[in-house]
Design a protein around this motif. Structure first.
Motif: not given
Length: 121
Positions: A37-60
């Motif tokens: 995740y990332r959080q820029a100054t003055g902004k909400q934390r947002e998901l950048v990228a995720g991965t499962t145990t089996m290697g599936r991925t998702n991206y902003a």
């Protein structure tokens, strides 16, 4: 005690690259999803990228095609390779893992301490 320890942040010029790492330590029985995740100054934390145990991925949408998330299950580590960085990628980046500590019957979310990424124009 379970910890997520991040490394790899820093200052880079626009168009450059950085690689973030996040290693789990302590009494960890199993890890489910891992994410950045990332959080820029003055902004909400947002998901950048995720991965499962089996290697599936998702991206902003904002990072798809530039960032790559990967993990090493044996080392309890997740990585984020960031290429073609832009000034708008400047933020504190946090590692997240949904994991089950040894001795626990359930999974819970754990967070790293955050690492600063600054992209200069």
């Amino acid at each position: 005690q379970v910890r997520l320890v991040e490394s790899g942040g820093g200052l880079v010029q626009a168009g450059g690259s950085l690689r973030l790492s996040c290693a789990g330590s302590g009494r960890i029985l199993a890890i489910n999803t891992m994410a950045w995740y990332r959080q820029a100054t003055g902004k909400q934390r947002e998901l950048v990228a995720g991965t499962t145990t089996m290697g599936r991925t998702n991206y902003a949408d904002s990072v798809r095609g530039r960032f790559t998330i990967s993990r090493d299950n044996a080392q309890k580590t997740v990585y984020l390779q960031m290429n073609s960085l832009k000034p708008e990628d400047t933020a504190v980046y946090y590692c997240n893992a949904n994991l089950r500590p040894l001795g626990s019957s359930s999974y819970a979310d754990y967070w790293g301490q955050g690492t600063q990424v600054t992209v200069a124009s």
